[in-house]
Design an enzyme around this catalytic site. Sequence first.
Site, PDB file in Angstrom:
ATOM      1  N   HIS A 160       0.829  -1.206   0.000  1.00  0.00           N
ATOM      2  CA  HIS A 160       0.000   0.000   0.000  1.00  0.00           C
ATOM      3  C   HIS A 160       0.866   1.259   0.000  1.00  0.00           C
ATOM      4  O   HIS A 160       0.649   2.174  -0.793  1.00  0.00           O
ATOM      5  CB  HIS A 160      -0.937  -0.007   1.211  1.00  0.00           C
ATOM      6  N   ALA A 161       1.855   1.312   0.867  1.00  0.00           N
ATOM      7  CA  ALA A 161       2.703   2.505   0.960  1.00  0.00           C
ATOM      8  C   ALA A 161       3.421   2.780  -0.352  1.00  0.00           C
ATOM      9  O   ALA A 161       3.487   3.924  -0.809  1.00  0.00           O
ATOM     10  CB  ALA A 161       3.723   2.344   2.088  1.00  0.00           C
TER      11      ALA A 161
END
Length: 71
Positions: free
Chosen positions: A26-27
């Site tokens: 996600h990051a």
Amino acid sequence: STSPDDLHGMLAARAVVTELGGSTSHAAVVGRALGVPCVVGCGTGACEQLAGRTVTVDGGAGRVYDGALSV
């Protein structure tokens, strides 16, 4: 690591560093989309060591440097 709940923090961040994750985390995905330098998967304890310090994040090279480097 980050989750969708962290989006507001990522919008305000100058860079993102995480202990967990990979190139499709996600990051990493959100960081790329926002144009925010991001280094993920630094290992357990990495963020604790960086807390309160000024660092330079090179998302292209996947490196976190101690201090503010001139760019």
